[in-house]
Design a protein around this motif. Structure first.
Motif, short mmCIF file in Angstrom:
data_model
loop_
_atom_site.label_atom_id
_atom_site.label_comp_id
_atom_site.label_asym_id
_atom_site.label_seq_id
_atom_site.Cartn_x
_atom_site.Cartn_y
_atom_site.Cartn_z
N ASN A 71 30.49 30.71 45.12
CA ASN A 71 31.08 31.57 46.15
C ASN A 71 31.41 32.95 45.59
OD1 ASN A 71 31.79 30.40 49.01
ND2 ASN A 71 31.96 28.69 47.56
N LEU A 72 32.02 32.98 44.40
CA LEU A 72 32.44 34.27 43.84
C LEU A 72 31.23 35.13 43.43
CD1 LEU A 72 35.53 33.15 41.72
CD2 LEU A 72 35.52 34.33 43.92
N VAL A 73 30.22 34.50 42.85
CA VAL A 73 29.02 35.26 42.47
C VAL A 73 28.29 35.74 43.72
CG1 VAL A 73 26.78 35.11 41.34
CG2 VAL A 73 28.80 34.15 40.22
N ASP A 74 28.19 34.88 44.74
CA ASP A 74 27.55 35.30 46.00
C ASP A 74 28.26 36.51 46.58
OD1 ASP A 74 25.63 33.39 45.91
OD2 ASP A 74 26.66 31.97 47.22
N ASN A 75 29.60 36.47 46.59
CA ASN A 75 30.36 37.60 47.11
C ASN A 75 30.11 38.86 46.29
OD1 ASN A 75 31.45 36.30 49.25
ND2 ASN A 75 33.55 36.27 48.51
N ALA A 76 30.08 38.70 44.95
CA ALA A 76 29.87 39.87 44.10
C ALA A 76 28.52 40.50 44.37
CB ALA A 76 29.99 39.46 42.63
N VAL A 77 27.48 39.66 44.54
CA VAL A 77 26.14 40.19 44.82
C VAL A 77 26.10 40.81 46.21
CG1 VAL A 77 23.73 39.55 45.16
CG2 VAL A 77 25.02 38.56 43.26
N LYS A 78 26.76 40.15 47.17
CA LYS A 78 26.73 40.62 48.55
C LYS A 78 27.34 42.00 48.70
CE LYS A 78 27.85 37.61 51.66
NZ LYS A 78 28.67 36.72 52.52
N TYR A 79 28.40 42.27 47.94
CA TYR A 79 29.14 43.51 48.13
C TYR A 79 28.94 44.51 46.97
CZ TYR A 79 31.34 41.02 51.94
OH TYR A 79 31.56 40.32 53.10
N LEU A 80 27.76 44.47 46.34
CA LEU A 80 27.44 45.49 45.34
C LEU A 80 27.30 46.86 46.01
CD1 LEU A 80 24.83 43.62 43.12
CD2 LEU A 80 27.14 44.31 42.46
N ASP A 81 27.59 47.89 45.27
CA ASP A 81 27.50 49.25 45.80
C ASP A 81 26.08 49.78 45.55
OD1 ASP A 81 27.74 51.88 46.51
OD2 ASP A 81 29.70 52.17 45.54
N PRO A 82 25.33 50.09 46.60
CA PRO A 82 23.94 50.56 46.40
C PRO A 82 23.87 51.92 45.73
CG PRO A 82 24.60 50.73 48.71
CD PRO A 82 25.69 49.97 48.02
N ALA A 83 25.00 52.62 45.61
CA ALA A 83 24.98 53.96 45.01
C ALA A 83 24.84 53.90 43.49
CB ALA A 83 26.26 54.71 45.38
N ARG A 84 25.00 52.74 42.87
CA ARG A 84 24.88 52.64 41.41
C ARG A 84 24.30 51.28 41.05
NH1 ARG A 84 30.45 52.95 42.40
NH2 ARG A 84 31.56 50.94 42.31
N PRO A 85 23.68 51.17 39.89
CA PRO A 85 23.12 49.88 39.47
C PRO A 85 24.22 48.81 39.41
CG PRO A 85 22.30 51.65 38.07
CD PRO A 85 23.39 52.24 38.91
N GLY A 86 23.94 47.68 40.00
CA GLY A 86 24.95 46.62 40.04
C GLY A 86 25.06 45.89 38.72
N ARG A 87 26.29 45.50 38.38
CA ARG A 87 26.54 44.74 37.16
C ARG A 87 27.66 43.73 37.41
NH1 ARG A 87 29.32 44.59 32.12
NH2 ARG A 87 27.89 44.20 30.37
N ILE A 88 27.37 42.48 37.14
CA ILE A 88 28.35 41.41 37.32
C ILE A 88 28.55 40.75 35.96
CG2 ILE A 88 28.88 39.25 38.50
CD1 ILE A 88 26.93 40.20 40.72
N LEU A 89 29.78 40.67 35.52
CA LEU A 89 30.10 40.10 34.21
C LEU A 89 30.92 38.83 34.41
CD1 LEU A 89 30.26 40.21 31.10
CD2 LEU A 89 32.32 41.62 31.36
N ILE A 90 30.42 37.73 33.86
CA ILE A 90 31.15 36.45 33.89
C ILE A 90 31.62 36.17 32.47
CG2 ILE A 90 31.03 34.00 34.45
CD1 ILE A 90 28.71 34.61 36.32
N SER A 91 32.93 36.07 32.28
CA SER A 91 33.50 35.86 30.94
C SER A 91 34.63 34.84 31.04
CB SER A 91 34.02 37.18 30.36
OG SER A 91 35.02 37.74 31.21
N GLY A 92 35.12 34.42 29.90
CA GLY A 92 36.20 33.43 29.87
C GLY A 92 36.87 33.39 28.52
N ARG A 93 38.05 32.82 28.51
CA ARG A 93 38.82 32.68 27.26
C ARG A 93 39.83 31.56 27.41
NH1 ARG A 93 43.89 34.96 28.00
NH2 ARG A 93 44.07 36.26 29.88
N GLU A 94 40.18 30.97 26.28
CA GLU A 94 41.26 29.98 26.25
C GLU A 94 42.56 30.69 25.90
OE1 GLU A 94 40.43 25.88 24.78
OE2 GLU A 94 38.70 26.87 23.86
N THR A 95 43.65 30.35 26.60
CA THR A 95 44.92 31.02 26.36
C THR A 95 45.68 30.40 25.19
OG1 THR A 95 46.11 29.60 27.94
CG2 THR A 95 45.09 31.62 28.80
#
Length: 509
Positions: free
Chosen positions: A400-424
Motif C-alpha cells: 500500500n505504501l509503495v503504491d501510494n508513493a508511486v501514484k503520487y510522484l511529482d512529474p516535474a522531477r525524476p521520482g525516487r523512493i527509498l525503503i530503509s530500516g533500522r533496529e532501535t
C-alpha cells in the motif's frame, strides 16, 4: 453499566465530592511517615554516637595500656640493672635487654594513638624523654660495672638521680591515665543522656503515631460510609446506563454484521471478474508460448519473414506483461481472500514467522516496476533488518505504501523512493518509505489515515482505503505508523514494529 468500570467511576465520583477528606487522610499519613523518619534519624544518630563512644573507649584503653607498658618496661630495665650490679652476673641483664628492645616500639605506638591530641601528645613526648634519660643512666652504670668499677656505678645509683626520673615517669603515666579516665566518664554521661533522649523521642513518636492511626481509622471509616452512599446512588444510575450500553451493543453488532455482509458481497462480485482475468492470463501465457514456438520455426526456415520487433514483443514484452498481470491478480486475490476471511471470522489469525524484509521489499518493488519505468522513477532498497511478524500483513502494508508513493510522484522531477530500516536496540524495528513526490499538507497528516479520506488533488484513482487499512494492520501487529511530509517536498512514512510479534493467546503481545 459495565461492571469493570463501576469501582473506578464510584471512587472517582466520591473523590471529587470529598476532596477535603482525602487530603486529611493524606496529611495524617504524611505526618506519620515524617515521625517515623524522625525516629529513624534519631536511632541512626544514637547508633553513630554509640559507635563513636566504643571507638573512643577502645582507643583510651589502648593508650592507658601502652603508657602502663612503657612504665613497666622502665621498671624491668631498672630491675635488670640492679641485679647485675649486685651479683655481677650477666644473666641478670636479660630483663634490661628485653626492655630496651621493646620500649621504642611501645613509645611509637603510644605516640601514634595520641597524635593530634593537644592534652596527651605533649605528655607522651615528655614520657619518651624521661624514658631515654632513665635508660642513659642505666646504660652508664652497667658500662661501669662491666669495666669492674662497681663502686662508681653504685655511687650513681645512690645519688638518687635515677629515682627522680622514675618518679617523673610514674607521674606522667598517672596523668595520662587520669586524662583518659576523665574523658571516659564525660563520654559515658553524654551517651547516657543521648540514650535517654532517644528513648523519650521514640516514646513520644509512638504515642503520636498511635494518635494519628486512631484519627486515620476514624476518617477511613467515615470515608467508607460515604463511599457506600455514593455506591447506592450510582447503582440507581447503572440500571439506565446498562440498558443504554445494551442498546448500543446491539446497534454495533448489527452494523458489524452489515459490514461483514457488504464485504462478502463486494468480495464475491470482485472474485468473478478476477477469476476470468486469471484464467485468460493463463490462456494468454499459453498462447504466447505457442506463438513463440511458431515464430521460432518460421525464424529457422525463413528468417527474412520475421521482424525483430515482433520477436521482441513475443519473447520479452508479452511475458513481462503477463508476469505483471499475474503478480497484480495474485495480489488482488490475496486481498479478496483476506476480506472474505475477515467477513466470516471477524478477524484473521496472525501467523508470525521470520521475514526477510529486504526480499519482501524487492518483491513489492518488482510488482510496480512497470509503473516506475513508465514514469522514469527508481526504487532504492537498503538492507532491511529481519522481523518476526505476519507475512501477509507486512506485504499488504508495504504494498500500500509503495503504491501510494508511486501514484503520487511529482512529474516535474525524476521520482525516487527509498525503503530503509533500522533496529532501535530496545526490541523495536523502524522501517521508512520516503519519496520525493507531491507531499501532504500538514493539516492532512492525520486525516489521510481515516476511511475514505484523501488529501490534495483528486486526480488519481482510489477510494481512500489504503492508508486506513495500513494503520489498522500496523496496530494489529503491535506497531504504529506516522508520516512526515511537506507539500512539494515528498513524504516519509515510518513504521514501528516489535522485533518479535507474540500472539495474545500465548500470554504476551
Amino acid at each position: 453499566m459495565i461492571p469493570a468500570l463501576r469501582p473506578t467511576l464510584q471512587a472517582l465520583g466520591h473523590f471529587l465530592r470529598t476532596p477535603s477528606l482525602s487530603r486529611s487522610v493524606v496529611a495524617l499519613l504524611s505526618g506519620a511517615i515524617a515521625l517515623l523518619l524522625i525516629v529513624n534519624v534519631g536511632v541512626f544518630v544514637m547508633l553513630q554516637r554509640t559507635s563513636d563512644f566504643n571507638d573512643n573507649v577502645e582507643r583510651g584503653q589502648r593508650v592507658r595500656l601502652a603508657a602502663t607498658e612503657v612504665m613497666t618496661l622502665s621498671v624491668d630495665a631498672e630491675t635488670g640493672q640492679r641485679g647485675y650490679l649486685l651479683t655481677g652476673r650477666a644473666e641478670y641483664l636479660e630483663p634490661y635487654n628485653a626492655s630496651t628492645d621493646a620500649l621504642p616500639d611501645h613509645l611509637d605506638e603510644l605516640a601514634r594513638l595520641t597524635a593530634g591530641d593537644s592534652d596527651l601528645s605533649p605528655r607522651v613526648e615528655r614520657l619518651r624523654e624521661l624514658s631515654q634519660q632513665r635508660l642513659d643512666v642505666i646504660d652508664r652504670t652497667i658500662a661501669l660495672g662491666r669495666m669492674g668499677r662497681m663502686g662508681d656505678a653504685i655511687a650513681i645509683i645512690r645519688n638518687g638521680s635515677g629515682k627522680v626520673v622514675m618518679d617523673q615517669i610514674r607521674a606522667e603515666t598517672a596523668a595520662i591515665n587520669e586524662i583518659q579516665a576523665t574523658r571516659l566518664q564525660f563520654a559515658t554521661r553524654q551517651t547516657e543522656w543521648a540514650s535517654g533522649a532517644t528513648v523519650l523521642v521514640n516514646a513520644m513518636a509512638g504515642l503520636l503515631i498511635l494518635a494519628l492511626a486512631g484519627v486515620s481509622g476514624w476518617l477511613i471509616r467515615r470515608y467508607v460510609q460515604e463511599i457506600q452512599q455514593a455506591r447506592d446512588a450510582l447503582d440507581a444510575m447503572n440500571a439506565g446506563l446498562e440498558q443504554k450500553v445494551r442498546d448500543r451493543t446491539f446497534e454495533l453488532t448489527r452494523a458489524n454484521d452489515e459490514i461483514q455482509r457488504f464485504a462478502y458481497i463486494v468480495s464475491h462480485d470482485l472474485r468473478a471478474p478476477l477469476v476470468n482475468v486469471m484464467g485468460f492470463t493463463s490462456e494468454l501465457e499459453t498462447a504466447g508460448k505457442v506463438i513463440d514456438r511458431q515464430m521460432t520455426a518460421v525464424e529457422t526456415r525463413a528468417p527474412k519473414l520475421i521482424e525483430q520487433d515482433a520477436l521482441t514483443a513475443v519473447r520479452e514484452d508479452l511475458p513481462e506483461a503477463v508476469g505483471f498481470i499475474r503478480a497484480s491478480t495474485e495480489k488482488m486475490d490475496r486481498l479478496i481472500n483476506a476480506i472474505l476471511k475477515l467477513s466470516r471470522e471477524g478477524r484473521r489469525n496472525l501467523m508470525p514467522e521470520t521475514l526477510d524484509m529486504t526480499a519482501m521489499a524487492r518483491g513489492v518493488a518488482d510488482s510496480v516496476r512497470h509503473q516506475t519505468d513508465a514514469s522514469d522513477a527508481e526504487i532504492v532498497i537498503e538492507p532491511l533488518p529481519a522481523i518476526t511478524s505476519d507475512r501477509l500483513s507486512m506485504e499488504q502494508i508495504l504494498g500500500n505504501l509503495v503504491d501510494n508513493a508511486v501514484k503520487y510522484l511529482d512529474p516535474a522531477r525524476p521520482g525516487r523512493i527509498l525503503i530503509s530500516g533500522r533496529e532501535t536496540g530496545d526490541g523495536w524495528v523502524v522501517y521508512s518509505i520516503a519519496d520525493n513526490g507531491r507531499g501532504i499538507s500538514g493539516r492532512d497528516h492525520e486525516r489521510i489515515f481515516e476511511l475514505f479520506r484523501r488529501s490534495g488533488r483528486q486526480d488519481r484513482a482510489g477510494e481512500g482505503l489504503g492508508l486506513a487499512f495500513v494503520r489498522n494492520s500496523v496496530r494489529r501487529l503491535g506497531g504504529d505508523v506516522t508520516v512526515e511530509s511537506e507539500l512539494g517536498k515528498g513524504s516519509t512514512f515510518m513504521l514501528k514494529f516489535p522485533t518479535r510479534l507474540v500472539l495474545a493467546d500465548a500470554g504476551e503481545y
